[in-house]
Design an enzyme around this catalytic site. Structure first.
Site, PDB file in Angstrom:
ATOM      1  N   ASN A 295       0.835  -1.188   0.000  1.00  0.00           N
ATOM      2  CA  ASN A 295       0.000   0.000   0.000  1.00  0.00           C
ATOM      3  C   ASN A 295       0.875   1.246   0.000  1.00  0.00           C
ATOM      4  O   ASN A 295       1.988   1.248   0.536  1.00  0.00           O
ATOM      5  CB  ASN A 295      -0.985   0.003   1.177  1.00  0.00           C
ATOM      6  CG  ASN A 295      -0.359  -0.023   2.545  1.00  0.00           C
ATOM      7  OD1 ASN A 295       0.593  -0.754   2.793  1.00  0.00           O
ATOM      8  ND2 ASN A 295      -0.904   0.756   3.462  1.00  0.00           N
TER       9      ASN A 295
ATOM     10  N   GLU B 236       0.244   5.277   0.726  1.00  0.00           N
ATOM     11  CA  GLU B 236      -0.686   6.317   1.171  1.00  0.00           C
ATOM     12  C   GLU B 236      -0.296   7.674   0.598  1.00  0.00           C
ATOM     13  O   GLU B 236       0.773   7.838   0.016  1.00  0.00           O
ATOM     14  CB  GLU B 236      -0.710   6.380   2.697  1.00  0.00           C
ATOM     15  CG  GLU B 236      -1.267   5.134   3.330  1.00  0.00           C
ATOM     16  CD  GLU B 236      -1.308   5.185   4.838  1.00  0.00           C
ATOM     17  OE1 GLU B 236      -1.961   4.299   5.418  1.00  0.00           O
ATOM     18  OE2 GLU B 236      -0.689   6.085   5.460  1.00  0.00           O
TER      19      GLU B 236
ATOM     20  N   ALA C  24      -1.168  12.152   1.348  1.00  0.00           N
ATOM     21  CA  ALA C  24      -1.791  13.150   2.214  1.00  0.00           C
ATOM     22  C   ALA C  24      -3.234  13.413   1.790  1.00  0.00           C
ATOM     23  O   ALA C  24      -4.084  13.716   2.618  1.00  0.00           O
ATOM     24  CB  ALA C  24      -0.986  14.447   2.203  1.00  0.00           C
TER      25      ALA C  24
ATOM     26  N   GLU D  60      -3.178  -4.814  -2.865  1.00  0.00           N
ATOM     27  CA  GLU D  60      -3.737  -5.736  -3.848  1.00  0.00           C
ATOM     28  C   GLU D  60      -3.821  -5.075  -5.223  1.00  0.00           C
ATOM     29  O   GLU D  60      -3.422  -5.649  -6.234  1.00  0.00           O
ATOM     30  CB  GLU D  60      -5.146  -6.185  -3.440  1.00  0.00           C
ATOM     31  CG  GLU D  60      -5.229  -6.840  -2.086  1.00  0.00           C
ATOM     32  CD  GLU D  60      -5.550  -5.857  -0.965  1.00  0.00           C
ATOM     33  OE1 GLU D  60      -4.811  -4.859  -0.775  1.00  0.00           O
ATOM     34  OE2 GLU D  60      -6.537  -6.090  -0.257  1.00  0.00           O
TER      35      GLU D  60
END
Length: 132
Positions: free
Chosen positions: A46, A48, A50, A59
């Site tokens: 993953n 991320e 802001a 996935e």
């Protein structure tokens, strides 16, 4: 799926998890995707952002990496997350896009005996479909 194949997928998903970029949630996730040849594994983690809506799950990251290299047929995906978690709704739809019989396994990287398993169709019955 053979036990040794699942073990290898778990190891690779856990290793991919270590590469995750999760400074906001600190919820690191890794995924290992088994291609149709039964041998090739593509991983993802993953990432991320802001602007939370721009984050991408492990996935989907793995599937996009596989598609970018010309692969669209998958047998299984293992997701490593702690605490143990199932794929989110977006990932469920993303996985089933490539087949209703993909094995999906979720594993706790801190205790790999803790596992959940489904087929992609079980995760998202009555999914959106495009008649190919």
């Amino acid at each position: 799926m053979k036990m040794e194949t699942e073990t290898l997928l778990i190891e690779q998903a856990i290793a991919a998890r270590e590469k995750a970029y999760a400074p906001y949630s600190n919820f690191k996730v890794g995924a290992a995707l088994l291609l149709a040849d039964g041998e090739t594994i593509v991983t993802g983690c993953n990432v991320e952002n802001a602007s939370y809506g721009l984050a991408i799950c492990a996935e989907r990251n793995a599937i996009c990496a596989a598609v970018a290299t010309g692969h669209q047929d998958f047998l299984a995906v293992v997701v490593a997350a702690s605490p143990l978690a199932s794929p989110c709704g977006a990932c469920r739809q993303f996985i089933v896009e490539f087949g209703k019989d993909i094995d999906v396994v979720s594993v706790d990287p801190n205790d790999t005996s803790k596992r959940l398993r489904w087929t992609s169709d079980e995760l998202i019955p009555d999914s959106f479909e495009f008649e190919k």
